[in-house]
Write an enzyme that holds these catalytic residues in place. Sequence first.
Site, PDB file in Angstrom:
ATOM      1  N   ASP A   1      -6.466  -0.259   7.247  1.00 10.75           N
ATOM      2  CA  ASP A   1      -7.347  -1.295   7.779  1.00 10.75           C
ATOM      3  C   ASP A   1      -8.522  -1.543   6.829  1.00 10.75           C
ATOM      4  O   ASP A   1      -8.958  -2.688   6.652  1.00 10.75           O
ATOM      5  CB  ASP A   1      -7.860  -0.893   9.168  1.00 10.75           C
ATOM      6  CG  ASP A   1      -6.701  -0.662  10.152  1.00 10.75           C
ATOM      7  OD1 ASP A   1      -5.642  -1.293   9.980  1.00 10.75           O
ATOM      8  OD2 ASP A   1      -6.860   0.165  11.061  1.00 10.75           O
TER       9      ASP A   1
ATOM     10  N   GLY B   1      -1.900   4.482  -4.254  1.00  6.25           N
ATOM     11  CA  GLY B   1      -2.645   3.253  -4.477  1.00  6.25           C
ATOM     12  C   GLY B   1      -1.929   1.993  -4.041  1.00  6.25           C
ATOM     13  O   GLY B   1      -1.150   2.009  -3.081  1.00  6.25           O
TER      14      GLY B   1
ATOM     15  N   SER C   1       0.863  -1.197   0.000  1.00  5.63           N
ATOM     16  CA  SER C   1       0.000   0.000   0.000  1.00  5.63           C
ATOM     17  C   SER C   1       0.887   1.231   0.000  1.00  5.63           C
ATOM     18  O   SER C   1       1.812   1.346   0.799  1.00  5.63           O
ATOM     19  CB  SER C   1      -0.940  -0.022   1.198  1.00  5.63           C
ATOM     20  OG  SER C   1      -0.217  -0.079   2.408  1.00  5.63           O
TER      21      SER C   1
END
Lengths: 306, 306
Positions: free
Chosen positions: B247, B220, B215
């Site tokens: 998360d 992105g 990530s």
Amino acid sequence: MILTVTLNAALDLTYRVPALSPGGTHRVSDVAERAGGKGVNVARVLHALGEPVIATGLAGGRTGERIRELLAADGVPEAFAPIAGESRRTVVVADGAGATGFWEPGPAVPAAEWTAFRRRFTGLLGVAHVVVLAGSLPDGIPADAYAVLIGLARAAGVPVVLDADGDPLRLGVAAGPDLVKPNAAELAGLLGRPVPVPTAAREVRALGAREAVASLGGAGLVAATVDGDWRASLPHPLDGNPTGAGDACVAALARGLAHRQPWPDRLVDAVALAGSAVAAPVAGAVSISRWRRLRQAVTVCPVQEG
Amino acid sequence: MILTVTLNAALDLTYRVPALSPGGTHRVSDVAERAGGKGVNVARVLHALGEPVIATGLAGGRTGERIRELLAADGVPEAFAPIAGESRRTVVVADGAGATGFWEPGPAVPAAEWTAFRRRFTGLLGVAHVVVLAGSLPDGIPADAYAVLIGLARAAGVPVVLDADGDPLRLGVAAGPDLVKPNAAELAGLLGRPVPVPTAAREVRALGAREAVASLGGAGLVAATVDGDWRASLPHPLDGNPTGAGDACVAALARGLAHRQPWPDRLVDAVALAGSAVAAPVAGAVSISRWRRLRQAVTVCPVQEG
């Protein structure tokens, strides 16, 4: 037995960090948890002095349960009334430079819980020799709450010490407590104008309090009593953390009232105990041996009619 | 059912103050309480998506009870193991200028509680389709804890998504999780040197993970999968609070794994759900309608062999 009332009890958290950096994320190296609120602090000091005490007030939710657990761990008997709301936390972030505090507002208390507390308080008056009413009021508790409790205690013949601010102080003083202990800011707020301290303490008596002790930080105490007016102080202010010094002072005054100590002795105890809190490494803790030592250094002088 | 594991669950407190002033005392105008820790956050997002989920992990003391109460209030099923220690709090002080965080260290967990947790985890594997292991480990839990849980899940035939850092990540990857989701810093720590991202994700597979998604914040995701490598992103980074975006991303990836979605669809969901968390007014909350809208904007491109 001295009964302390804390209507807005708190879970006091102290976080130690290397340096507070606004906008940053801090790993807290050390967390200290303590039951708090002025009345609770007074109870803990009285317990440390070996004075029989019960802490009552309102405590709710998991935070309230934690407050009660921590009091039990300190050996302080408690008879808190459970409420549905969650008791507040206070967070103090301590770094090398000082302390930064965050005060949660506390729960909202419905009228029925306030009614239930008054019943509990009336029951506890049956075993109390002195009552201490101290600290802020949570939302929902009326501003005349201390006045109402003073009325109940007077009806039961139990003397009351009041340590409050703003409207609860103003309305409380009018209800005739035996002793009120404002600091300089509370005194100015109560009288509505700056008044030199010995005169100010006398004016508080004229408003309804039987006796008044003004706390002046490092400058000590000024008392306006039925036995005359007094000023008590250490020869020079102590370095340290003033957190909890006011509560230690109230504890000594309540104990002196319970034991009908002569006023000069009460003031020596109060100044020395407050000084012992200032010099303590842990905020609000008192040291009995330091208290005994400091008592030797306190001077008490009668204040001349002003 | 997706099982999330949070070994260092937290009570997340957000305090709103007008302006943070170091050394000052702040009356907090608004307190928000939430159950937290990465696995808990993943569970709440999965629940918001309508995905059957159980949150497990370790929770202790009054803080642990409050965490479980808040999960129950959010409707998230939980099967936390009780521990003797007090679960940690995190405090975020939000003012107009930004957010300042204070992370308590969390409890120390004795070996017997870790043994009891592994038994509970093994029992829960019987009803889990995917396991998510996410977040830091409290004191006393060995650094190979995620590796051990991955071994138990593999033995039960349940795929595992791992989101960790440092040694728990390194040892966990070596134990062969089905998917690992490091961010750029975790990736660099894992590989021990800066590596361009598509290559880095492939190297994580070589270390033991079946598939890896890196990530990259506003840039992105980059995925190295058994079906090829992909880059997925929004046309431009979103303004907002990145707390909880990781998360939300893990929640989408775990859901995609549970439903055996094609990889491009999983990545569209993960980028859009993370974006929905960034744009949310409450840190870490996701909006299902915003997620659906953002999905239209995500592009997924195959990454050429580098």
